[in-house]
Design a protein around this motif. Structure first.
Motif, PDB file in Angstrom:
ATOM      1  N   GLN A   1     -18.862   6.002  33.176  1.00 19.17           N
ATOM      2  CA  GLN A   1     -20.241   5.541  33.268  1.00 19.17           C
ATOM      3  C   GLN A   1     -20.208   4.070  33.647  1.00 19.17           C
ATOM      4  N   GLU A   2     -21.020   3.705  34.604  1.00 20.76           N
ATOM      5  CA  GLU A   2     -21.025   2.346  35.127  1.00 20.76           C
ATOM      6  C   GLU A   2     -21.238   1.322  34.021  1.00 20.76           C
ATOM      7  N   GLY A   3     -20.338   0.332  33.986  1.00 19.45           N
ATOM      8  CA  GLY A   3     -20.456  -0.777  33.049  1.00 19.45           C
ATOM      9  C   GLY A   3     -20.206  -0.425  31.594  1.00 19.45           C
ATOM     10  N   GLN A   4     -19.531   0.709  31.338  1.00 21.25           N
ATOM     11  CA  GLN A   4     -19.352   1.145  29.942  1.00 21.25           C
ATOM     12  C   GLN A   4     -17.938   1.634  29.659  1.00 21.25           C
ATOM     13  N   ILE A   5     -17.649   1.680  28.367  1.00 24.44           N
ATOM     14  CA  ILE A   5     -16.495   2.402  27.845  1.00 24.44           C
ATOM     15  C   ILE A   5     -17.071   3.604  27.118  1.00 24.44           C
TER      16      ILE A   5
ATOM     17  N   GLY B   1     -13.460  -3.305  34.964  1.00 24.00           N
ATOM     18  CA  GLY B   1     -13.851  -4.566  34.339  1.00 24.00           C
ATOM     19  C   GLY B   1     -14.118  -4.487  32.848  1.00 24.00           C
ATOM     20  N   GLU B   2     -14.167  -3.290  32.296  1.00 25.06           N
ATOM     21  CA  GLU B   2     -14.414  -3.159  30.855  1.00 25.06           C
ATOM     22  C   GLU B   2     -13.115  -3.408  30.088  1.00 25.06           C
TER      23      GLU B   2
ATOM     24  N   GLN C   1     -11.169   1.877  37.194  1.00 24.74           N
ATOM     25  CA  GLN C   1     -11.477   2.930  36.228  1.00 24.74           C
ATOM     26  C   GLN C   1     -10.202   3.614  35.743  1.00 24.74           C
ATOM     27  N   PHE C   2     -10.177   3.936  34.440  1.00 22.07           N
ATOM     28  CA  PHE C   2      -9.075   4.721  33.906  1.00 22.07           C
ATOM     29  C   PHE C   2      -9.543   5.482  32.668  1.00 22.07           C
ATOM     30  N   LYS C   3      -8.785   6.545  32.356  1.00 18.20           N
ATOM     31  CA  LYS C   3      -9.039   7.350  31.153  1.00 18.20           C
ATOM     32  C   LYS C   3      -7.764   7.405  30.330  1.00 18.20           C
ATOM     33  N   MET C   4      -7.938   7.404  29.006  1.00 20.86           N
ATOM     34  CA  MET C   4      -6.767   7.472  28.128  1.00 20.86           C
ATOM     35  C   MET C   4      -7.057   8.337  26.912  1.00 20.86           C
ATOM     36  N   LEU C   5      -5.978   8.865  26.373  1.00 25.43           N
ATOM     37  CA  LEU C   5      -5.998   9.562  25.093  1.00 25.43           C
ATOM     38  C   LEU C   5      -5.311   8.636  24.111  1.00 25.43           C
TER      39      LEU C   5
END
Length: 113
Positions: A24-28, A49-50, A102-106
């Motif tokens: 989501q733009e501008g969010q974690i 940038g988050e 952008q990235f995703k993590m567990l």
């Protein structure tokens, strides 16, 4: 049937973990799968940038990158972690997480009991 410890996830279904959280733009964005005294398991999606600024945890934290890449700082040392890689952030040591893209993590945190 016993109470389930895991939440916010389907049981007995093959899952693509990265698809369980959306950018989501501008969010974690986070999705907690387990939270108790012994363990915390959370999925995160970071927009560009988050960041989570330097802090310490009472438990050892295992980060597994599902998508993209992250900058992770542990005790002042910077690491670039790519999709498919992981790193452990030790308990009691300052660490920070930043998204150059952008990235995703567990994130799995194991607490002393």
């Amino acid at each position: 049937m016993a109470d389930k410890i895991l939440k916010n996830i389907d049981f007995e279904k093959v899952l693509d973990m990265a698809s369980l959280v959306a950018y989501q733009e501008g969010q974690i964005v986070s999705r907690t799968l387990v939270q108790n005294k012994a363990v915390s398991i959370t999925l995160f999606a970071f927009d560009t940038g988050e960041e989570i600024s330097a802090h310490e945890s009472k438990g050892d934290a295992l980060v597994y990158i599902l998508d993209g890449s992250a900058f992770i700082t542990i005790a002042g040392k910077a690491y670039t972690i790519e999709a498919g890689q992981s790193i452990v952030m030790p308990a009691g040591i300052p660490h920070a997480v930043e998204a150059a893209a952008q990235f995703k993590m567990l994130l799995t945190v194991i607490f002393p009991v």
